[in-house]
Each structure stands twice: as C-alpha cells, then as structure tokens.
Scaffold this motif. Structure first.
Motif, PDB file in Angstrom:
ATOM      1  N   LYS A 246      18.231   4.679  -3.716  1.00  0.00           N
ATOM      2  CA  LYS A 246      18.931   6.030  -3.435  1.00  0.00           C
ATOM      3  C   LYS A 246      19.349   5.891  -2.038  1.00  0.00           C
ATOM      4  O   LYS A 246      18.676   6.269  -1.093  1.00  0.00           O
ATOM      5  N   THR A 247      20.585   5.541  -2.051  1.00  0.00           N
ATOM      6  CA  THR A 247      21.360   5.212  -0.703  1.00  0.00           C
ATOM      7  C   THR A 247      22.789   5.687  -0.713  1.00  0.00           C
ATOM      8  O   THR A 247      23.258   6.528  -1.884  1.00  0.00           O
ATOM      9  N   ARG A 248      23.375   6.293   0.476  1.00  0.00           N
ATOM     10  CA  ARG A 248      24.867   6.737   0.395  1.00  0.00           C
ATOM     11  C   ARG A 248      25.453   5.909   1.583  1.00  0.00           C
ATOM     12  O   ARG A 248      24.948   5.323   2.644  1.00  0.00           O
ATOM     13  N   LYS A 249      26.758   6.017   1.421  1.00  0.00           N
ATOM     14  CA  LYS A 249      27.752   5.314   2.340  1.00  0.00           C
ATOM     15  C   LYS A 249      28.255   6.344   3.474  1.00  0.00           C
ATOM     16  O   LYS A 249      28.692   7.563   3.120  1.00  0.00           O
ATOM     17  N   VAL A 250      27.933   6.034   4.805  1.00  0.00           N
ATOM     18  CA  VAL A 250      28.510   6.993   5.898  1.00  0.00           C
ATOM     19  C   VAL A 250      29.424   6.042   6.644  1.00  0.00           C
ATOM     20  O   VAL A 250      29.222   4.843   6.799  1.00  0.00           O
ATOM     21  N   LYS A 251      30.450   6.745   7.171  1.00  0.00           N
ATOM     22  CA  LYS A 251      31.231   6.031   8.044  1.00  0.00           C
ATOM     23  C   LYS A 251      30.625   6.202   9.569  1.00  0.00           C
ATOM     24  O   LYS A 251      30.160   7.060   9.934  1.00  0.00           O
ATOM     25  N   ALA A 252      30.855   4.959  10.373  1.00  0.00           N
ATOM     26  CA  ALA A 252      30.166   4.959  11.608  1.00  0.00           C
ATOM     27  C   ALA A 252      31.520   4.560  12.521  1.00  0.00           C
ATOM     28  O   ALA A 252      32.116   3.509  12.112  1.00  0.00           O
ATOM     29  N   LEU A 253      31.640   5.074  13.622  1.00  0.00           N
ATOM     30  CA  LEU A 253      32.758   4.709  14.782  1.00  0.00           C
ATOM     31  C   LEU A 253      32.367   3.668  15.482  1.00  0.00           C
ATOM     32  O   LEU A 253      31.221   3.847  16.130  1.00  0.00           O
ATOM     33  N   THR A 254      33.062   2.488  15.451  1.00  0.00           N
ATOM     34  CA  THR A 254      32.884   1.408  16.273  1.00  0.00           C
ATOM     35  C   THR A 254      33.913   1.340  17.160  1.00  0.00           C
ATOM     36  O   THR A 254      34.950   1.851  16.871  1.00  0.00           O
ATOM     37  N   GLY A 255      33.742   0.255  18.078  1.00  0.00           N
ATOM     38  CA  GLY A 255      35.081  -0.215  18.956  1.00  0.00           C
ATOM     39  C   GLY A 255      36.162  -0.916  18.159  1.00  0.00           C
ATOM     40  O   GLY A 255      37.319  -0.863  18.512  1.00  0.00           O
ATOM     41  N   THR A 256      35.795  -1.363  17.048  1.00  0.00           N
ATOM     42  CA  THR A 256      36.949  -1.846  16.038  1.00  0.00           C
ATOM     43  C   THR A 256      37.473  -0.977  15.050  1.00  0.00           C
ATOM     44  O   THR A 256      38.228  -1.577  14.367  1.00  0.00           O
ATOM     45  N   GLY A 257      36.963   0.213  14.956  1.00  0.00           N
ATOM     46  CA  GLY A 257      37.355   1.002  13.868  1.00  0.00           C
ATOM     47  C   GLY A 257      36.251   1.673  13.102  1.00  0.00           C
ATOM     48  O   GLY A 257      35.146   1.419  13.572  1.00  0.00           O
ATOM     49  N   VAL A 262      25.670   1.761   4.855  1.00  0.00           N
ATOM     50  CA  VAL A 262      24.648   1.987   3.988  1.00  0.00           C
ATOM     51  C   VAL A 262      23.369   2.762   4.578  1.00  0.00           C
ATOM     52  O   VAL A 262      22.730   1.971   5.257  1.00  0.00           O
ATOM     53  N   GLN A 263      22.985   4.073   4.069  1.00  0.00           N
ATOM     54  CA  GLN A 263      21.759   4.633   4.713  1.00  0.00           C
ATOM     55  C   GLN A 263      20.995   4.949   3.499  1.00  0.00           C
ATOM     56  O   GLN A 263      21.499   5.504   2.383  1.00  0.00           O
TER      57      GLN A 263
END
Length: 302
Positions: A246-257, A262-263
């Motif tokens: 049971k996982t979900r995808k979240v967007k993480a902001l990084t220096g390259t975009g 997956v969390q």
C-alpha cells in the motif's frame, strides 16, 4: 492465537507506553441530524409497539438485574429461534392497553449504530418465514453493512413471523447526545459505532495499538509477520503498508525539478489495521478491561 518465539522475545523486554494522546474531542459531542430525528420518531412510534428488543454487544455480568437476555449470532442464526417465543410470552403476560384488540404483535428493535439490528430482522425472517422474492432475496428485508448509518430512519413494519403474526420496526442506531468521554468515543469508533473520519483513522490505529499492547493482546505481531511488538504507530503502519504494497506517489520539489517519490500509504495501512481488528483477525479483544478493573476512562476536556 499462538505467537512465535521471536515475537515473544520482543515482548519480554518491551517497555510499554504509559498512555496515548486522546484527540478528537468533537467525537464526545457528536449527534448527527438523522440520529436526533430517528430518536424522536422512535418515541412517537411507541404507542403502536408491544415490545422493544434492545440489540447490544457487551459482556453481561451476573447480578446486574437483567432479565429476558438471549445470546444470538445473526451470522449463523444461533439462538435466533428463541426470540419470537420469548417476545410472545412477554406480550401475552402484559397489558396491551389500546392494542388489546390487535391480533398481530409489533416489536421495535433498538440499539447503538452498527450493532446488528437489521441483521437480527433478516435472521428472524430466514428462520420463521424462509421466503425469497425478487424484492427480498433470501428473506432479506433490510440493508446491512459494516459501517454505521445504513438505516437512517424508522422503517415501515416488516413481517418476521406468521404464527404468531409478528412485525418488527427497524430503527436507526442512536447514541446519547453527549458521549461521556473522549476515550469512550474512541472505543465506540473502534467498534464501528461512529464513523472513522470523525476521529481519524490513524488516531484510531494509535489508540488500538496502545490498547493491544497494554493488555498484551499481541495477535497483530503474527498477523502482519512482524519481528516483534511495536510501540510507535508510525513504524507499525509503515511496516503494514510495505508488507501489503500500500503505497502512493507524491511529488517532491528538488533543484532539478519535480520528482515522483513512492511513500507508504499510512491511511490505507491504518484502515487495514482497523479492519483486521473488527473482523477478529487479531484475536478476541475486550476494550473495557480497564472498566472491569475499576479504572474509569479519561474525562473529556472542556
């Protein structure tokens, strides 16, 4: 339920949490509109009722002054056939007043939400009528479900027996307008009498984990294949989420975009933990052990 030696070794040196943060004070003031409306309708319907069946799920102690108690299992129809004869005997030995000329009996079924009132009605129909129609397959006359609020109003009369002629009134689950404490509200929510979102699934999971550990009811260790007991709810939910995928995808902001990460889905893991408890997969659990030992639940904060 038997625990492995590895799980038991974790129990020996475990230092249990002293308590759990009781959040969700709004639960102690929860009295939805359909419940208040249903209670008024039930009161107004008493003039056409001969008997009231209170459906409860609790451990009854001897010497409480209770009479006419029948232990039933509506899933297997165990002892359900005893209900109608008991009701007939009670009504026959009582004054019916304005209903004395009626040949049929009218019985009201009452209880807290999700206690199994509709299941009792359907079980009685299976035992005494054994009918199945297009509108009522397998004798089922009322909707049932695993969450509170399926029955939202006092229904019309439902026939459950021909000899004697008995009709039942299904009613919505009702609670006291104010629950005595937050902890009582948490226990009701764990049993499915309140909607999970009123408290929060992860909050309920935290209280459940604390209760299981406190009473040394460690069936969850074996059920989820853990290496030992857990004191931290976050760690438990993470382990459950990983094990069940049971996982979900979240967007993480990084220096390259933006990067998709997956969390573990903690909410989904909490739901699975709660469902495992409610379906008995964690073994038999009694939430009111503290009351039997003379320790009242924590008071509600103002």
């Amino acid at each position: 339920m038997r625990l492995s030696a590895r799980a038991l070794s974790g129990v020996t040196g475990a230092a249990w949490r002293a308590g759990v943060a009781l959040r969700g004070q709004d639960v102690a003031r929860w009295f939805p509109g359909h419940m208040a409306k249903g209670l008024k309708k039930m009161q107004s319907s008493l003039t056409r009722v001969d008997c009231v069946i209170e459906k409860i799920v609790q451990q009854l102690e001897e010497g409480e002054g209770l009479r006419n108690v029948i232990f039933t299992n509506c899933m297997t129809d165990e002892n359900v056939r005893q209900v109608i004869p008991a009701v007939s005997q009670l009504i026959g030995s009582s004054h019916r007043y304005h209903r004395g000329e009626n040949v049929d009996y009218c019985v009201m079924v009452a209880g807290i939400p999700n206690v199994g009132k509709s299941s009792l009605i359907n079980s009685l129909r299976r035992q005494h009528l054994r009918k199945a129609t297009a509108l009522c397959p397998a004798g089922k006359a009322t909707r049932v479900g695993g969450e509170p609020g399926i029955t939202r109003a006092v229904t019309s009369r439902i026939q459950v027996s021909e000899r004697p002629l008995v009709f039942l009134l299904d009613t919505p689950g009702v609670l006291a307008p104010r629950i005595e404490s937050v902890e009582t509200g948490l226990k009701l929510a764990l049993c499915g009498a309140l909607l999970d979102h009123l408290v929060g699934e992860e909050t309920l999971a935290d209280y459940l984990l604390h209760t299981l550990n406190e009473h040394r009811l460690l069936g969850y260790v074996q059920h989820y294949g853990l290496g030992g007991t857990c004191q931290d709810t976050g760690h438990l939910l993470k382990s459950v989420a990983v094990r069940l995928g049971k996982t979900r995808k979240v967007k993480a902001l990084t220096g390259t975009g933006d990067v998709n990460v997956v969390q573990p889905n903690y909410a989904a893991a909490a739901r699975d933990f709660l469902q495992a408890f409610r379906s008995g997969q964690l073994g038999p659990v009694m939430l009111d052990r503290d009351l039997l030992r003379g320790h009242p639940p924590a008071e509600t904060e103002a």
